[in-house]
Scaffold this active site. Sequence first.
Site, PDB file in Angstrom:
ATOM      1  N   HIS A 208       2.200   4.593   1.191  1.00  0.00           N
ATOM      2  CA  HIS A 208       2.898   3.321   1.389  1.00  0.00           C
ATOM      3  C   HIS A 208       2.687   2.753   2.779  1.00  0.00           C
ATOM      4  O   HIS A 208       2.731   1.543   2.980  1.00  0.00           O
ATOM      5  CB  HIS A 208       4.379   3.493   1.073  1.00  0.00           C
ATOM      6  CG  HIS A 208       4.585   3.697  -0.389  1.00  0.00           C
ATOM      7  ND1 HIS A 208       4.819   4.921  -0.934  1.00  0.00           N
ATOM      8  CD2 HIS A 208       4.493   2.822  -1.411  1.00  0.00           C
ATOM      9  CE1 HIS A 208       4.892   4.799  -2.244  1.00  0.00           C
ATOM     10  NE2 HIS A 208       4.697   3.542  -2.559  1.00  0.00           N
ATOM     11  N   CYS A 524      -1.535  -2.766 -11.103  1.00  0.00           N
ATOM     12  CA  CYS A 524      -1.100  -3.249  -9.793  1.00  0.00           C
ATOM     13  C   CYS A 524      -1.213  -2.189  -8.689  1.00  0.00           C
ATOM     14  O   CYS A 524      -0.720  -2.381  -7.591  1.00  0.00           O
ATOM     15  CB  CYS A 524       0.325  -3.795  -9.849  1.00  0.00           C
ATOM     16  SG  CYS A 524       1.522  -2.573 -10.359  1.00  0.00           S
TER      17      CYS A 524
HETATM   18  C1  PEP Z   1       1.644   2.404  -7.801  1.00  0.00           C
HETATM   19  O1  PEP Z   1       2.192   3.501  -7.772  1.00  0.00           O
HETATM   20  O2  PEP Z   1       0.442   2.233  -8.136  1.00  0.00           O
HETATM   21  C2  PEP Z   1       2.399   1.191  -7.422  1.00  0.00           C
HETATM   22  C3  PEP Z   1       1.880   0.000  -7.543  1.00  0.00           C
HETATM   23  O3  PEP Z   1       3.644   1.376  -6.896  1.00  0.00           O
HETATM   24  P1  PEP Z   1       3.913   1.803  -5.363  1.00  0.00           P
HETATM   25  O4  PEP Z   1       2.575   1.806  -4.692  1.00  0.00           O
HETATM   26  O5  PEP Z   1       4.863   0.840  -4.800  1.00  0.00           O
HETATM   27  O6  PEP Z   1       4.485   3.153  -5.522  1.00  0.00           O
END
Ligand code: PEP
Length: 594
Positions: A208, A524
């Site tokens: 993240h 996504c």
């Molecule tokens: C993912 O896990 O691919 C996602 C889009 O969610 P995050 O990156 O916020 O965990």
Amino acid sequence: MAKDRKNPKPVKVKESCFDGFGVSAGIAFGKVYPREGGVKNVSEYHIAKSKIGDEQKRLSAAVESSKRQLRKLSARIKKFSGAAGEEISILFDAYHTMLKGSRLVRGAEERILKCQINAEAAVQAEIIEISSYFENMEDSYIAARIDDVREVGYRIIHNLTDVPDHTQKQLPRGAIVVARSLSPPDIAQIDPNNVRAIVAEFGGADGHTAIMARALGIPTVLGASEVARNLKSGSNIIVDGTRGRVVINPERSTVVRYESRRHNLRREVRRLDRLRNLDCCTRDGVDITLQANLELPIEMKMVNQSGASGIGLLRSEFLFMNRENLPSEEEQFFALKDLVQQMNGRPITIRTFDAGGEKSTPILTTGINEEAMSALGLRGIRLSLEKTEVLETQFRAILRVARYGHIRILLPMVTTPSEVIRTQEIMVKQARRLRRRGEKIPDKLPPIGVMIEVPGAALAADGLSRVSDFFAIGSNDLTMYTLAIDRANRYVAHMFDSLHPAVLRLIQFSAEAAFRARIPVSICGEMAGDPRFTALLVGMGFRDLSMAPSNILRVKNRVRGMDSLAASHRAHLIMDQTDKGRITMLLDDFNALA
Ligand code: PEP
Ligand code: MG
């Protein structure tokens, strides 16, 4: 010629290079600003003469707590064998000595008395004064001592105040932040107008922290081992966020080489910019929808500039980060309404808060056992269903903004249909409550979809498709949980690969479940924003991709240069493979033909 004693010739420092993960593209030149162990936002205030004694006592108490902490750390470190343990323990002992009436502590005591200011401001002022005194000396020993002063000073400040860390807000313009590690909330505090680049020793390309850095569009290199060691504040530095390289004290020839690369990158950006108002359509006429992922409201400008056709993933965690109290329904309503209105009728998919794991959001997790917050613990919807009152408030805010635009609601980390059904019931109940209150909300409530980001959810996607209005595939967590590789762990980050056949099969399996159930499906995760994967995803049948706004034009460029039928044939061939190396080769060969 006699030597100028006052202005000795600066010692020539050697260029050094560090490699890491280039997680946010671009090349930046600037001066190092080491981020020292999380200093707090220190506000200064005046104290009455009669309160000086109390303030000095507060300082002493914080100094005593710092000593206790250091003693504990030192005792633990002493148990480690080897030279490293010994060295660290000597360092901690030195810190401990600094707390016993050193210039730092004495200086702060005097400032409280003379300037009549609060203790934390006095310590902060003392750190700045001591550092600036030594700052210009070309001596790595002294540079390390300045860091020691800061380390000790910030520990005292931490013990004096409990407000979240806002250091980044105070950065000088043009700074390049270099740290051992940076958490997503740390990045959230960075002002992209001030900071030119970010470098950290820890972190991987798909964690993240990386996502947040990309979101801000700041060139970033993570996982650059040892870069922060012996680093001098103010040193020249080049950060190549495209290739993942950091150069400290670059030679003139290196600067020239990077300037020319930066020039080429900028030319490429201008070329891509011309695509902004063109259709996103393959050569054989298949429309692909490109939406943006949004982590922070500040990105809205970039979303609009990128020509995104909507927001495919609004990570609502930003509403809960770096704060000491939960946001009220009203606050969330206004924050979301602002974003929805800025979208001018374009769709927006709001994901309910996804805390836990590496997404440290203390306000949502206080009172919950730390162990319960691991990546396999209370994350995403699990935490929401544990903290139903927080979810209820968020639902009320979302439902109220629904009349201002095209809203969809997305649930993170879902594994079973029962979680979706329970959440839907909560939403319906909140809708009733709002109607009773006389709030205007649409008759038809927003669709509720689920993130497919846990292998179990992917394998049971047909069951989930019966209770969900849409799927959004989160390839980041899906890769992490499938391959058992922590997204943010630099030791294994190089093994994080969404082209692993297991991950690709889970993605295909989930997409096919959605196609059969005739519900929309998008992807996504970071995969969607990498042009290298675009042909594979389009070939697998995806028509809706959501990504960091900074990637939209690069992906559009790839879409416009591709034939969807050829991509589909290549995807079939790739999906028949069992070897990751061969998959990579087949994909790269296909891309090279473009
Ligand atoms: C993912 O896990 O691919 C996602 C889009 O969610 P995050 O990156 O916020 O965990
Ligand atoms: Mg996820």
